[in-house]
Scaffold this motif. Structure first.
Motif, PDB file in Angstrom:
ATOM      1  N   LEU A 191     -95.472 -39.710  17.442  1.00  6.62           N
ATOM      2  CA  LEU A 191     -95.043 -38.838  18.532  1.00  6.62           C
ATOM      3  C   LEU A 191     -93.531 -38.891  18.704  1.00  6.62           C
ATOM      4  N   THR A 192     -92.948 -40.066  18.491  1.00  2.00           N
ATOM      5  CA  THR A 192     -91.488 -40.168  18.541  1.00  2.00           C
ATOM      6  C   THR A 192     -90.845 -39.222  17.535  1.00  2.00           C
ATOM      7  N   GLU A 193     -91.361 -39.198  16.315  1.00  3.69           N
ATOM      8  CA  GLU A 193     -90.806 -38.334  15.273  1.00  3.69           C
ATOM      9  C   GLU A 193     -90.960 -36.862  15.645  1.00  3.69           C
ATOM     10  N   HIS A 196     -88.474 -36.032  18.514  1.00  6.24           N
ATOM     11  CA  HIS A 196     -87.104 -35.943  18.016  1.00  6.24           C
ATOM     12  C   HIS A 196     -86.908 -34.639  17.233  1.00  6.24           C
ATOM     13  N   ARG A 197     -87.888 -34.282  16.430  1.00  6.42           N
ATOM     14  CA  ARG A 197     -87.776 -33.088  15.597  1.00  6.42           C
ATOM     15  C   ARG A 197     -87.644 -31.825  16.445  1.00  6.42           C
ATOM     16  N   HIS A 198     -88.344 -31.793  17.570  1.00  9.03           N
ATOM     17  CA  HIS A 198     -88.346 -30.585  18.394  1.00  9.03           C
ATOM     18  C   HIS A 198     -87.433 -30.680  19.618  1.00  9.03           C
ATOM     19  N   GLY A 199     -86.837 -31.837  19.856  1.00  6.81           N
ATOM     20  CA  GLY A 199     -85.907 -31.968  20.970  1.00  6.81           C
ATOM     21  C   GLY A 199     -86.563 -32.073  22.332  1.00  6.81           C
ATOM     22  N   TRP A 200     -87.753 -32.672  22.388  1.00  6.39           N
ATOM     23  CA  TRP A 200     -88.451 -32.852  23.659  1.00  6.39           C
ATOM     24  C   TRP A 200     -88.128 -34.219  24.254  1.00  6.39           C
ATOM     25  N   THR A 201     -87.961 -34.257  25.561  1.00  6.72           N
ATOM     26  CA  THR A 201     -87.703 -35.528  26.239  1.00  6.72           C
ATOM     27  C   THR A 201     -89.001 -36.241  26.591  1.00  6.72           C
ATOM     28  N   THR A 202     -89.982 -35.508  27.096  1.00  8.70           N
ATOM     29  CA  THR A 202     -91.319 -36.080  27.303  1.00  8.70           C
ATOM     30  C   THR A 202     -92.348 -35.051  26.858  1.00  8.70           C
ATOM     31  N   VAL A 203     -93.578 -35.525  26.751  1.00  5.00           N
ATOM     32  CA  VAL A 203     -94.731 -34.626  26.653  1.00  5.00           C
ATOM     33  C   VAL A 203     -95.432 -34.703  28.002  1.00  5.00           C
ATOM     34  N   HIS A 204     -95.489 -33.572  28.674  1.00  2.18           N
ATOM     35  CA  HIS A 204     -96.043 -33.518  30.029  1.00  2.18           C
ATOM     36  C   HIS A 204     -97.509 -33.107  29.936  1.00  2.18           C
ATOM     37  N   LEU A 205     -98.390 -34.090  30.057  1.00  2.34           N
ATOM     38  CA  LEU A 205     -99.834 -33.867  30.030  1.00  2.34           C
ATOM     39  C   LEU A 205    -100.317 -33.729  31.465  1.00  2.34           C
ATOM     40  N   VAL A 222     -89.463 -41.468  22.913  1.00  7.05           N
ATOM     41  CA  VAL A 222     -88.083 -41.291  22.443  1.00  7.05           C
ATOM     42  C   VAL A 222     -87.104 -42.116  23.277  1.00  7.05           C
ATOM     43  N   GLY A 223     -87.524 -42.535  24.464  1.00  6.04           N
ATOM     44  CA  GLY A 223     -86.697 -43.411  25.291  1.00  6.04           C
ATOM     45  C   GLY A 223     -87.074 -44.867  25.158  1.00  6.04           C
ATOM     46  N   GLY A 224     -88.017 -45.159  24.249  1.00  7.42           N
ATOM     47  CA  GLY A 224     -88.443 -46.531  24.060  1.00  7.42           C
ATOM     48  C   GLY A 224     -89.496 -46.983  25.049  1.00  7.42           C
TER      49      GLY A 224
END
Length: 289
Positions: A191-193, A196-205, A222-224
């Protein structure tokens, strides 16, 4: 800035979108970062260890205007909602309640702060930059679902997946059931990859309980961080998502419950109108001692 700390560059700790320090989303706040370079701010954010730390890099207290940057333990982020609420409450405690203006990498963020006279509880309402939202592409959706270990059948067919913006970008996915939302076990590296590839900060479920009540979870690899207990930036983008879908036909107040499934319950209120692209996000914050 005058603070009750001897060292204004020392990080303060607040939990946002809660009245209980054991709930909400913890954030670091550094009220005087004027002398800190990028490496120093990143190091402090990593040491604090929360998903975000807000740094005031310039201040005009008489005008109540502040330049702010946000760092996760791994990288700078253009905007963070829960750290904004934490910072605004910290400022209100020191300068008194009232309006603030934050200059962030994402743009100007007005914030209104109040303090309850009865119990001293501080609350902040931020107004987002203009939001927008678009349908997710098939490739975006499939790659994200694979990393989440979800399938298309796990989604709510009544609500489309989108990529929404409210200062930063978020993939917005509607869960088909509350049970599906509660069962989060994703591939962190994959999911990190994808993010990063699409420039998303979170996935909002999210799961829609009613037209004005939602449950949400926000993976933030992506923020660890595996998951955010409360995500103000995603809530702002989510308001734009609902407006884009035509689900907001009059000024509406919506409630988002987040953090329940990870033991840090959070309460976010958003105000959305069909007449403006801005989302107003409201929450409390309390010091962590």
């Amino acid at each position: 800035m005058t603070t009750d700390n001897n060292n204004a560059s020392a990080p303060l700790r607040y939990s946002s979108f809660t009245h209980d320090p054991a709930g909400g989303n913890p954030a670091g706040v550094v009220l005087d970062a004027a002398a800190l370079d990028d490496a120093a701010m990143l190091a402090i954010a990593a040491e604090v260890g929360y998903s975000e730390t807000a740094f005031v890099t310039a201040a005009d207290e008489s005008a109540r205007r502040f330049r702010v940057r946000y760092f996760s333990p791994l990288a700078e982020v253009a905007f963070c909602g829960h750290a904004t609420v934490a910072l605004a409450v910290a400022l209100a405690e020191r300068l008194g309640p009232g309006d603030l203006l934050l200059d962030t990498p994402a743009g100007e963020i007005p914030v209104a702060t109040t303090v309850d006279a009865a119990d001293g509880t501080a609350r902040a309402t931020l107004t987002s930059v203009p939001t927008h939202s678009r349908p997710a592409t098939a490739e975006e959706l499939d790659s994200a679902l694979k990393a989440l270990r979800w399938s298309r059948e796990d989604l709510d067919p009544a609500l489309p997946p989108h990529v929404a913006f409210g200062g930063v970008h978020h993939l917005v996915l509607p869960a088909g059931s509350r049970t599906r939302l509660a069962d989060l076990d994703y591939d962190f590296d994959a999911l990190t990859e994808v993010m990063h590839r699409h420039g998303w900060t979170t996935v909002h479920l999210f799961r829609r309980e009613s037209p004005t009540l939602f449950h949400a979870r926000d993976p933030f690899p992506v923020g660890g961080v595996v998951e955010d207990p409360a995500t103000g930036a995603a809530a702002a983008a989510f308001g734009g998502y609902l407006r884009t879908l035509g689900l907001i036909t009059a000024p509406t107040t919506l409630t988002i419950h987040q953090g329940e499934d990870m033991g840090r319950p959070s309460l976010l209120r958003i105000d959305v109108s069909p007449d403006t692209p801005h989302t107003r996000v409201t929450g409390q914050a309390v010091p962590i001692t």
